[in-house]
Write a protein that holds these residues in place. Structure first.
Motif, PDB file in Angstrom:
ATOM      1  N   ALA A  80       7.362   6.739 -10.737  1.00 32.55           N
ATOM      2  CA  ALA A  80       6.004   6.412 -10.294  1.00 32.55           C
ATOM      3  C   ALA A  80       5.657   4.991 -10.689  1.00 32.55           C
ATOM      4  CB  ALA A  80       5.001   7.394 -10.899  1.00 32.55           C
ATOM      5  N   ARG A  81       5.925   4.641 -11.954  1.00 43.34           N
ATOM      6  CA  ARG A  81       5.625   3.291 -12.440  1.00 43.34           C
ATOM      7  C   ARG A  81       6.416   2.230 -11.686  1.00 43.34           C
ATOM      8  NH1 ARG A  81       5.562   5.382 -17.712  1.00 43.34           N
ATOM      9  NH2 ARG A  81       3.471   5.378 -18.608  1.00 43.34           N
ATOM     10  N   GLN A  82       7.681   2.524 -11.413  1.00 46.57           N
ATOM     11  CA  GLN A  82       8.524   1.551 -10.707  1.00 46.57           C
ATOM     12  C   GLN A  82       7.922   1.180  -9.357  1.00 46.57           C
ATOM     13  OE1 GLN A  82      12.494   3.167 -10.427  1.00 46.57           O
ATOM     14  NE2 GLN A  82      12.761   3.270 -12.661  1.00 46.57           N
ATOM     15  N   TYR A  83       7.499   2.202  -8.602  1.00 45.24           N
ATOM     16  CA  TYR A  83       6.911   1.941  -7.285  1.00 45.24           C
ATOM     17  C   TYR A  83       5.575   1.212  -7.414  1.00 45.24           C
ATOM     18  CZ  TYR A  83      10.273   4.502  -4.431  1.00 45.24           C
ATOM     19  OH  TYR A  83      11.417   4.892  -3.761  1.00 45.24           O
ATOM     20  N   MET A  84       4.744   1.631  -8.372  1.00 44.14           N
ATOM     21  CA  MET A  84       3.426   1.010  -8.538  1.00 44.14           C
ATOM     22  C   MET A  84       3.545  -0.453  -8.960  1.00 44.14           C
ATOM     23  SD  MET A  84       1.428   4.118 -10.437  1.00 44.14           S
ATOM     24  CE  MET A  84       1.316   5.747  -9.704  1.00 44.14           C
ATOM     25  N   ALA A 121       4.447  -2.569  -6.063  1.00 45.08           N
ATOM     26  CA  ALA A 121       3.256  -2.766  -5.228  1.00 45.08           C
ATOM     27  C   ALA A 121       2.342  -3.804  -5.848  1.00 45.08           C
ATOM     28  CB  ALA A 121       2.512  -1.441  -5.062  1.00 45.08           C
ATOM     29  N   LEU A 122       2.127  -3.720  -7.160  1.00 41.91           N
ATOM     30  CA  LEU A 122       1.226  -4.649  -7.846  1.00 41.91           C
ATOM     31  C   LEU A 122       1.698  -6.092  -7.686  1.00 41.91           C
ATOM     32  CD1 LEU A 122      -1.308  -4.718  -9.660  1.00 41.91           C
ATOM     33  CD2 LEU A 122       0.228  -4.624 -11.640  1.00 41.91           C
ATOM     34  N   GLU A 123       2.990  -6.299  -7.803  1.00 38.54           N
ATOM     35  CA  GLU A 123       3.544  -7.652  -7.648  1.00 38.54           C
ATOM     36  C   GLU A 123       3.277  -8.203  -6.240  1.00 38.54           C
ATOM     37  OE1 GLU A 123       7.841 -10.016  -7.950  1.00 38.54           O
ATOM     38  OE2 GLU A 123       7.707  -7.907  -8.528  1.00 38.54           O
ATOM     39  N   ILE A 124       3.475  -7.355  -5.226  1.00 42.83           N
ATOM     40  CA  ILE A 124       3.238  -7.812  -3.841  1.00 42.83           C
ATOM     41  C   ILE A 124       1.757  -8.087  -3.615  1.00 42.83           C
ATOM     42  CG2 ILE A 124       3.403  -7.209  -1.390  1.00 42.83           C
ATOM     43  CD1 ILE A 124       5.837  -5.446  -2.139  1.00 42.83           C
ATOM     44  N   PHE A 125       0.880  -7.189  -4.081  1.00 44.01           N
ATOM     45  CA  PHE A 125      -0.562  -7.397  -3.903  1.00 44.01           C
ATOM     46  C   PHE A 125      -1.004  -8.715  -4.516  1.00 44.01           C
ATOM     47  CE2 PHE A 125      -1.186  -2.592  -3.508  1.00 44.01           C
ATOM     48  CZ  PHE A 125      -1.519  -2.662  -2.164  1.00 44.01           C
ATOM     49  N   ASN A 164      -4.028   3.430 -10.268  1.00 47.44           N
ATOM     50  CA  ASN A 164      -2.904   4.370 -10.208  1.00 47.44           C
ATOM     51  C   ASN A 164      -2.042   4.291 -11.476  1.00 47.44           C
ATOM     52  OD1 ASN A 164      -3.842   4.992  -7.676  1.00 47.44           O
ATOM     53  ND2 ASN A 164      -2.229   3.921  -6.570  1.00 47.44           N
ATOM     54  N   LEU A 165      -1.818   3.073 -11.955  1.00 44.59           N
ATOM     55  CA  LEU A 165      -1.049   2.903 -13.193  1.00 44.59           C
ATOM     56  C   LEU A 165      -1.794   3.517 -14.380  1.00 44.59           C
ATOM     57  CD1 LEU A 165       0.208  -0.724 -12.541  1.00 44.59           C
ATOM     58  CD2 LEU A 165       1.711   1.199 -13.125  1.00 44.59           C
ATOM     59  N   GLY A 166      -3.114   3.431 -14.348  1.00 50.43           N
ATOM     60  CA  GLY A 166      -3.920   4.078 -15.374  1.00 50.43           C
ATOM     61  C   GLY A 166      -3.739   5.587 -15.359  1.00 50.43           C
ATOM     62  N   LEU A 167      -3.735   6.163 -14.157  1.00 49.03           N
ATOM     63  CA  LEU A 167      -3.503   7.611 -14.023  1.00 49.03           C
ATOM     64  C   LEU A 167      -2.174   8.025 -14.645  1.00 49.03           C
ATOM     65  CD1 LEU A 167      -4.481   8.643 -10.367  1.00 49.03           C
ATOM     66  CD2 LEU A 167      -5.526   9.461 -12.479  1.00 49.03           C
ATOM     67  N   THR A 168      -1.124   7.294 -14.289  1.00 51.32           N
ATOM     68  CA  THR A 168       0.206   7.641 -14.787  1.00 51.32           C
ATOM     69  C   THR A 168       0.273   7.498 -16.308  1.00 51.32           C
ATOM     70  OG1 THR A 168       1.264   7.042 -12.695  1.00 51.32           O
ATOM     71  CG2 THR A 168       2.669   7.066 -14.639  1.00 51.32           C
ATOM     72  N   SER A 169      -0.333   6.438 -16.844  1.00 56.04           N
ATOM     73  CA  SER A 169      -0.357   6.251 -18.299  1.00 56.04           C
ATOM     74  C   SER A 169      -1.151   7.369 -18.982  1.00 56.04           C
ATOM     75  CB  SER A 169      -0.958   4.890 -18.653  1.00 56.04           C
ATOM     76  OG  SER A 169      -0.155   3.841 -18.159  1.00 56.04           O
ATOM     77  N   TRP A 176       0.837  -1.208   0.000  1.00 49.53           N
ATOM     78  CA  TRP A 176       0.000   0.000   0.000  1.00 49.53           C
ATOM     79  C   TRP A 176       0.872   1.259   0.000  1.00 49.53           C
ATOM     80  CZ3 TRP A 176      -4.742   0.277  -1.459  1.00 49.53           C
ATOM     81  CH2 TRP A 176      -5.638  -0.768  -1.233  1.00 49.53           C
ATOM     82  N   VAL A 177       1.937   1.228   0.787  1.00 47.78           N
ATOM     83  CA  VAL A 177       2.819   2.401   0.865  1.00 47.78           C
ATOM     84  C   VAL A 177       3.522   2.630  -0.478  1.00 47.78           C
ATOM     85  CG1 VAL A 177       4.864   3.368   1.974  1.00 47.78           C
ATOM     86  CG2 VAL A 177       3.161   2.193   3.359  1.00 47.78           C
ATOM     87  N   LEU A 178       4.032   1.564  -1.071  1.00 47.88           N
ATOM     88  CA  LEU A 178       4.725   1.688  -2.359  1.00 47.88           C
ATOM     89  C   LEU A 178       3.803   2.274  -3.429  1.00 47.88           C
ATOM     90  CD1 LEU A 178       6.626  -1.720  -2.403  1.00 47.88           C
ATOM     91  CD2 LEU A 178       7.699   0.538  -2.344  1.00 47.88           C
ATOM     92  N   SER A 179       2.567   1.795  -3.465  1.00 49.34           N
ATOM     93  CA  SER A 179       1.611   2.283  -4.459  1.00 49.34           C
ATOM     94  C   SER A 179       1.380   3.787  -4.305  1.00 49.34           C
ATOM     95  CB  SER A 179       0.285   1.526  -4.335  1.00 49.34           C
ATOM     96  OG  SER A 179      -0.572   1.817  -5.420  1.00 49.34           O
ATOM     97  N   ASN A 180       1.283   4.242  -3.061  1.00 52.71           N
ATOM     98  CA  ASN A 180       1.021   5.667  -2.811  1.00 52.71           C
ATOM     99  C   ASN A 180       2.267   6.537  -2.979  1.00 52.71           C
ATOM    100  OD1 ASN A 180      -1.915   6.223  -1.920  1.00 52.71           O
ATOM    101  ND2 ASN A 180      -1.397   4.269  -0.952  1.00 52.71           N
ATOM    102  N   ILE A 181       3.444   5.993  -2.702  1.00 55.29           N
ATOM    103  CA  ILE A 181       4.668   6.739  -3.026  1.00 55.29           C
ATOM    104  C   ILE A 181       4.753   6.915  -4.543  1.00 55.29           C
ATOM    105  CG2 ILE A 181       7.200   6.641  -3.047  1.00 55.29           C
ATOM    106  CD1 ILE A 181       7.088   5.372  -0.261  1.00 55.29           C
ATOM    107  N   GLY A 182       4.304   5.893  -5.266  1.00 55.19           N
ATOM    108  CA  GLY A 182       4.228   6.017  -6.721  1.00 55.19           C
ATOM    109  C   GLY A 182       3.374   7.205  -7.146  1.00 55.19           C
ATOM    110  N   LEU A 183       2.247   7.417  -6.439  1.00 57.72           N
ATOM    111  CA  LEU A 183       1.379   8.564  -6.749  1.00 57.72           C
ATOM    112  C   LEU A 183       2.066   9.894  -6.461  1.00 57.72           C
ATOM    113  CD1 LEU A 183      -2.170   7.472  -5.521  1.00 57.72           C
ATOM    114  CD2 LEU A 183      -1.420   7.857  -7.876  1.00 57.72           C
ATOM    115  N   ILE A 184       2.905   9.932  -5.425  1.00 55.60           N
ATOM    116  CA  ILE A 184       3.652  11.161  -5.134  1.00 55.60           C
ATOM    117  C   ILE A 184       4.555  11.499  -6.319  1.00 55.60           C
ATOM    118  CG2 ILE A 184       5.469  12.198  -3.716  1.00 55.60           C
ATOM    119  CD1 ILE A 184       4.328  10.689  -1.320  1.00 55.60           C
ATOM    120  N   TYR A 185       5.282  10.495  -6.828  1.00 58.21           N
ATOM    121  CA  TYR A 185       6.155  10.747  -7.973  1.00 58.21           C
ATOM    122  C   TYR A 185       5.346  11.126  -9.208  1.00 58.21           C
ATOM    123  CZ  TYR A 185      10.326   9.283  -5.474  1.00 58.21           C
ATOM    124  OH  TYR A 185      11.376   9.221  -4.579  1.00 58.21           O
TER     125      TYR A 185
END
Length: 357
Positions: free
Chosen positions: A208-212, A215-219, A234-239, A190-199
Motif C-alpha cells: 500500500a505504501r509503495q503505491y501511495m 503517487a505522491l511523487e508524481i502529484f 491515504n498514507l495517514g490511514l495506512t500508518s 490518482w490510480v496508483l494512490s487508490n490501488i494503494g488503498l486496495i492493498y
C-alpha cells in the motif's frame, strides 16, 4: 513542478492583459479560462471562480457558444469542489445541454463524469455509477482514451468505497495501463494512490505504501495539490492501521492543512474524523472530542446547502461515522462512567442522527 506552474500563471496573466489591450476578446477569455484551470489545480478556488466568470461574460458577449460551454463546465466543477451544490447542479445541466446541442461527444463524456463525481460526494452511489458508465461508454465509442481511463478510474474508486476490492482492482488496473500508455501522469497518480488503498484494505500495508509514495511523487512533480492532499491522507490511514501514531499524525496534519487551503470542506471533515479516531485509539479522548465536534459542524453546514431531502439523506449517511464516534466518546468519558451532561448530549446526538437518516 510547482515553481513552473506559478511561472506559467504569470505568463498567462500577462498575455491576458495584452489581449485585452488589443481588443482580442475571445483570446483573452480563453486565457482567463486556462488561468482558472491552473488556479483550481493549485487550490486558489476564489481566483479560479473570478477568472471563469470574467471569461464567461466575454464569451457570452461575443456569442462564442463553445467557449461559454467550456467555462460553464469548469465553473460547475469548482462549485462542486466547494459543496455549493445548487450552483454546481445548475451549471452542470447548462453545460450538458450546450455540449449536446453542439454534438460535442467528447465534452459530453467529461461533464457526465463530473456529474458522477458530484453524486458520489453526496453519497448517491447509484446515480454516480450510472453517470460514470455513460461517460465511459461515450469515451470508448469515440476513441477518447484519456477520458475512458478517467471514467474507469472513477468506477474503480466507487467499488473501492463499497469494499468491492476485486472489482475495484480490475477497473483501476485497466485505467493504469491506459494512463501509462498515453503518458497521462496525473491520472496515473490518482490510480496508483487508490490501488494503494486496495492493498491497505487487504492488509498488505507495505505494498500500500509503495503505491501511495509513487503517487505522491508524481502529484508533487505535476503540481497537483489536491492529489497530494488525498495521498497524504491515504498514507495517514495506512500508518494508523499499522499503529504508527507519529507518522499517521503527521500525514493527517498535512492533509488537514491542504484541505483547508484548498477550501474543500468535505475533505476537511473526513480528515478531522480520522484524526479523532487516531487520537482516541492512543488515549486522547478530550482532544478527540474537539476534532469530532469540528467535523460534525462542517457536516451540518454542508448538509444544509444540499438541495432536496433525498440527497440530504444520502449525504448524511456519509456523516454517520462522525456522530457514532461522538456518542462513543461522550459515553467513554470518566472511565466509562460519563457525567449526566454527557449522557444528555449523547441522547440528543442519537436523536439528531435518527432524524437525519
Amino acid at each position: 513542478t510547482l515553481g513552473e506552474t506559478r511561472k506559467s500563471l504569470e505568463h498567462l496573466e500577462l498575455a491576458a492583459l495584452i489581449f485585452e489591450e488589443l481588443g482580442q476578446q475571445v483570446s483573452q477569455a480563453t486565457l482567463l479560462n486556462n488561468l482558472g484551470l491552473i488556479n483550481r489545480a493549485m487550490g486558489n478556488q476564489d481566483d479560479a471562480i473570478e477568472q471563469y466568470n470574467t471569461a464567461l461574460s466575454i464569451f457570452r458577449a461575443s456569442k462564442h457558444r463553445a467557449g461559454e460551454a467550456d467555462v460553464t463546465l469548469n465553473l460547475s466543477a469548482v462549485y462542486s469542489d466547494q459543496f455549493r451544490n445548487v450552483e454546481a447542479m445548475e451549471y452542470f445541466n447548462r453545460a450538458l445541454e450546450m455540449f449536446r446541442e453542439a454534438g460535442n461527444r467528447q465534452r459530453e463524456a467529461v461533464i457526465l463524469n463530473n456529474i458522477g463525481v458530484f453524486y458520489n460526494k453526496l453519497g448517491d452511489r447509484e446515480n454516480s455509477l450510472d453517470y460514470y458508465n455513460q461517460s465511459a461508454a461515450i469515451a470508448e465509442n469515440i476513441g477518447d482514451r484519456r477520458q475512458f481511463a478517467s471514467a474507469l478510474k472513477k468506477i474503480g474508486i466507487l467499488y473501492l468505497n463499497t469494499n468491492e476490492t476485486d472489482k475495484a482492482f480490475e477497473y483501476l488496473t485497466r485505467a493504469l495501463d491506459i494512463s501509462r500508455a498515453i503518458n497521462d501522469r496525473l491520472n496515473e497518480a490518482w490510480v496508483l494512490s487508490n490501488i494503494g488503498l486496495i492493498y491497505d484494505k487487504r492488509g498488505d500495508y507495505e505494498k500500500a505504501r509503495q503505491y501511495m509514495l509513487q503517487a505522491l511523487e508524481i502529484f508533487r512533480t505535476v503540481g497537483s495539490r489536491e492529489g497530494e492532499a488525498r495521498t497524504l491522507f491515504n498514507l495517514g490511514l495506512t500508518s494508523h492501521h499499522t499503529s504508527e501514531y507519529k507518522n499517521a499524525s503527521e500525514y493527517y496534519a498535512q492533509a488537514l492543512r491542504f484541505s483547508r487551503e484548498l477550501q474543500t470542506p468535505g475533505e476537511e471533515a473526513k480528515v478531522l474524523l480520522h484524526i479523532a479516531r487516531l487520537v482516541r485509539d492512543f488515549g486522547g479522548a478530550e482532544e478527540s472530542r474537539g476534532n469530532i465536534e469540528q467535523a460534525i459542524g462542517i457536516i451540518e453546514s454542508l448538509r444544509a446547502a444540499i438541495p432536496g431531502q433525498e440527497l440530504r439523506s444520502s449525504f448524511f449517511s456519509l456523516g454517520k461515522d462522525s456522530y457514532e464516534l461522538y456518542i462513543d466518546l461522550l459515553m467513554q468519558e470518566n472511565s466509562g462512567k460519563p457525567p449526566p451532561e454527557n449522557i444528555a448530549k449523547a441522547l440528543e446526538t442519537s436523536e439528531r442522527t435518527r432524524a437525519r437518516s
